[in-house]
Design a protein around this motif. Structure first.
Motif, mmCIF file in Angstrom:
data_model
loop_
_atom_site.group_PDB
_atom_site.id
_atom_site.type_symbol
_atom_site.label_atom_id
_atom_site.label_comp_id
_atom_site.label_asym_id
_atom_site.label_seq_id
_atom_site.Cartn_x
_atom_site.Cartn_y
_atom_site.Cartn_z
ATOM 1 N N THR A 266 0.833 -1.211 0.000
ATOM 2 C CA THR A 266 0.000 0.000 0.000
ATOM 3 C C THR A 266 0.861 1.253 0.000
ATOM 4 O OG1 THR A 266 -1.718 -1.194 1.245
ATOM 5 C CG2 THR A 266 -1.866 1.205 1.202
ATOM 6 N N VAL A 267 1.926 1.252 0.806
ATOM 7 C CA VAL A 267 2.822 2.405 0.852
ATOM 8 C C VAL A 267 3.532 2.593 -0.493
ATOM 9 C CG1 VAL A 267 4.921 3.326 1.901
ATOM 10 C CG2 VAL A 267 3.146 2.332 3.342
ATOM 11 N N LEU A 268 3.911 1.504 -1.140
ATOM 12 C CA LEU A 268 4.561 1.602 -2.446
ATOM 13 C C LEU A 268 3.644 2.264 -3.478
ATOM 14 C CD1 LEU A 268 6.488 -1.783 -2.816
ATOM 15 C CD2 LEU A 268 7.474 0.518 -2.736
ATOM 16 N N ILE A 269 2.373 1.936 -3.430
ATOM 17 C CA ILE A 269 1.425 2.547 -4.364
ATOM 18 C C ILE A 269 1.286 4.040 -4.073
ATOM 19 C CG2 ILE A 269 -0.996 2.596 -5.094
ATOM 20 C CD1 ILE A 269 -1.031 -0.433 -4.698
ATOM 21 N N TYR A 270 1.174 4.388 -2.779
ATOM 22 C CA TYR A 270 1.131 5.811 -2.432
ATOM 23 C C TYR A 270 2.399 6.516 -2.891
ATOM 24 C CZ TYR A 270 -3.070 5.814 0.497
ATOM 25 O OH TYR A 270 -4.365 5.769 0.937
ATOM 26 N N ASN A 271 3.533 5.859 -2.708
ATOM 27 C CA ASN A 271 4.803 6.463 -3.099
ATOM 28 C C ASN A 271 4.862 6.705 -4.606
ATOM 29 O OD1 ASN A 271 7.754 7.137 -2.567
ATOM 30 N ND2 ASN A 271 7.964 5.462 -4.039
ATOM 31 N N HIS A 272 4.332 5.768 -5.371
ATOM 32 C CA HIS A 272 4.323 5.938 -6.825
ATOM 33 C C HIS A 272 3.487 7.156 -7.212
ATOM 34 C CE1 HIS A 272 4.353 5.147 -11.049
ATOM 35 N NE2 HIS A 272 3.072 4.859 -11.088
ATOM 36 N N VAL A 273 2.321 7.299 -6.596
ATOM 37 C CA VAL A 273 1.456 8.449 -6.883
ATOM 38 C C VAL A 273 2.141 9.740 -6.443
ATOM 39 C CG1 VAL A 273 -0.739 9.564 -6.330
ATOM 40 C CG2 VAL A 273 -0.659 7.094 -6.728
ATOM 41 N N GLN A 274 2.583 9.773 -5.198
ATOM 42 C CA GLN A 274 3.154 10.998 -4.647
ATOM 43 C C GLN A 274 4.471 11.367 -5.329
ATOM 44 O OE1 GLN A 274 5.043 11.255 -0.598
ATOM 45 N NE2 GLN A 274 3.154 12.350 -0.109
ATOM 46 N N GLY A 275 5.297 10.347 -5.650
ATOM 47 C CA GLY A 275 6.591 10.619 -6.252
ATOM 48 C C GLY A 275 6.491 11.331 -7.588
ATOM 49 N N LEU A 276 5.468 11.014 -8.372
ATOM 50 C CA LEU A 276 5.251 11.726 -9.633
ATOM 51 C C LEU A 276 4.476 13.020 -9.414
ATOM 52 C CD1 LEU A 276 4.401 8.833 -12.125
ATOM 53 C CD2 LEU A 276 6.423 10.297 -12.159
ATOM 54 N N ALA A 277 3.556 13.006 -8.453
ATOM 55 C CA ALA A 277 2.693 14.177 -8.261
ATOM 56 C C ALA A 277 3.462 15.389 -7.755
ATOM 57 C CB ALA A 277 1.563 13.841 -7.288
ATOM 58 N N VAL A 278 4.584 15.195 -7.055
ATOM 59 C CA VAL A 278 5.331 16.363 -6.575
ATOM 60 C C VAL A 278 5.789 17.233 -7.744
ATOM 61 C CG1 VAL A 278 6.125 15.287 -4.444
ATOM 62 C CG2 VAL A 278 7.481 15.043 -6.511
ATOM 63 N N HIS A 279 5.945 16.623 -8.913
ATOM 64 C CA HIS A 279 6.428 17.383 -10.063
ATOM 65 C C HIS A 279 5.327 18.217 -10.707
ATOM 66 C CE1 HIS A 279 10.304 15.411 -9.854
ATOM 67 N NE2 HIS A 279 9.674 14.259 -9.732
ATOM 68 N N LEU A 280 4.069 17.941 -10.384
ATOM 69 C CA LEU A 280 2.986 18.771 -10.899
ATOM 70 C C LEU A 280 3.119 20.198 -10.369
ATOM 71 C CD1 LEU A 280 0.050 16.240 -10.387
ATOM 72 C CD2 LEU A 280 1.059 16.901 -12.584
ATOM 73 N N GLU A 281 3.376 20.313 -9.060
ATOM 74 C CA GLU A 281 3.536 21.634 -8.453
ATOM 75 C C GLU A 281 4.862 22.273 -8.857
ATOM 76 O OE1 GLU A 281 2.307 24.904 -6.183
ATOM 77 O OE2 GLU A 281 1.237 23.166 -6.948
ATOM 78 N N ARG A 282 5.912 21.476 -8.905
ATOM 79 C CA ARG A 282 7.215 22.017 -9.313
ATOM 80 C C ARG A 282 7.173 22.534 -10.753
ATOM 81 N NH1 ARG A 282 11.230 17.329 -6.840
ATOM 82 N NH2 ARG A 282 10.902 17.827 -4.625
#
Length: 361
Positions: A266-282
């Motif tokens: 479950t944490v790996l799936i969250y990490n996959h989402v969050q790891g790419l999503a941080v670049h949306l704001e950047r």
């Protein structure tokens, strides 16, 4: 006479389009990739053409939009001798009936004046007219804060900004929310509660995990600041976020996994989402800081990348780069999300002792 270099012909053609009104002030001009395709030139040539137009003041970079036709310069102010004589009177100027003495006239309230961009380069959320303090409640405060963060990012969020947006006193939000950290937690919980995986989930653990991950990705795209609310190792205690976790854990529960493995997946799936999503704001911040889209910025780096490819022993890189010389490489975060999600679940299926496409789904 030798023919003009290609970039000069491109400059001349774009100037012609602007002069004839085909491209009006504020209109987006063709991107470097569009120019490269239309004219059959390299990206470096297209980049040089746009750079020349910017140097000439014909176009300009507009944050979060791209390169647009510059506005025509204002007519020069005539010298005082050419103006009509000014009559001096002793009558005091009349104050408008709606203007209170000492009232602050914000940029948004002045006709014809564009409000300045916020810290992230985005246009600040418009202020609303003052409302009675009795109309303010926690839900209004949270929604106003989300609107600010969506428009300008978390860096622009403050209790003062929320109060200003609601048209109330600075201390008013503190009656309902103790601090900015508390406000961010309420914002995140509200955002995660906007959409859940449907109750009637598809059969099979993999289909359920895919659906849950895609819902999370959509929420992060809708609210790019979500990926910046805290590190993965310090999850916020949010009831609505737990709903998403419950759906994924339920999908894994039928596989007979131990609790640690279930949480790890479950944490790996969250990490996959969050790891790419941080670049949306950047990405939004970079556009605001440079005035260039990702595509335009990468195109400006084309000469340096070409030089790097030919200067060292990088034959594979040089070959791959050459294949994108005309069309360019589109780094699509959603496409990468799907690629990474399938790779993650394929690997999980193998680790569970299953072959992809066989066993429980």
């Amino acid at each position: 006479m030798p023919a003009d270099p290609p970039y000069r012909r491109i400059v001349a053609d774009l100037r012609r389009r602007i002069a004839t009104g085909e491209l009006a002030p504020g209109d987006r001009v063709p991107s470097t990739r569009q120019i490269a395709t239309e004219w059959g030139v390299a990206l470096a040539t297209a980049t040089r053409a746009l750079s020349t137009l910017r140097e000439q003041g014909v176009v300009r970079a507009r944050p979060r939009v791209g390169t647009v036709v510059a506005e025509a310069p204002a007519a020069p102010t005539p010298p005082r001798s050419a103006r009509q004589p000014t009559r001096h009177t002793t009558r005091q100027p009349t104050r408008q009936p709606t203007e209170r003495p000492g009232a602050d006239r914000s940029d948004a309230a002045q006709p014809g004046r564009e409000p300045e961009l916020g810290p992230s380069g985005r246009r600040p959320a418009a202020r609303v007219s003052a409302r009675p303090e009795a109309d303010v409640n926690r839900d209004r405060i949270v929604r106003a804060a989300i609107e600010i963060a969506d428009a300008e990012g978390l860096d622009a969020l403050s209790m003062r900004a929320v109060a200003s947006r609601l048209g109330v006193s600075t201390m008013s939000p503190y009656r309902y929310v103790g601090s900015k950290d508390d406000l961010v937690r309420l914002m995140a919980d509200t955002a995660y509660g906007e959409q859940y995986p449907p109750e009637s989930t598809p059969a099979g653990w993999r289909s359920q995990l895919e659906l849950g991950a895609r819902v999370l990705w959509e929420l992060h795209r809708r609210h790019p600041w979500l990926a910046h609310t805290g590190p993965l190792s310090r999850p916020l205690p949010l009831p609505n976020l737990l709903v998403h976790s419950e759906r994924m854990l339920s999908a894994l529960d039928a596989l007979g996994l131990d609790p640690t493995t279930m949480l790890d997946v479950t944490v790996l799936i969250y990490n996959h989402v969050q790891g790419l999503a941080v670049h949306l704001e950047r990405e939004a911040q970079a556009r605001a800081a440079t005035g260039l889209s990702d595509e335009q910025w990468i195109d400006t780096q084309a000469p340096a990348m070409d030089a790097l490819a030919t200067a060292g022993p990088y034959p594979t890189y040089a070959r791959i780069l050459g294949s994108f010389r005309r069309t360019g490489y589109d780094l699509d975060l959603t496409r990468l999300f799907e690629l990474g999600l399938h790779a993650l679940l394929d690997g999980l299926a193998v680790r569970l002792g299953q072959r992809t496409g066989a066993g429980p789904r």
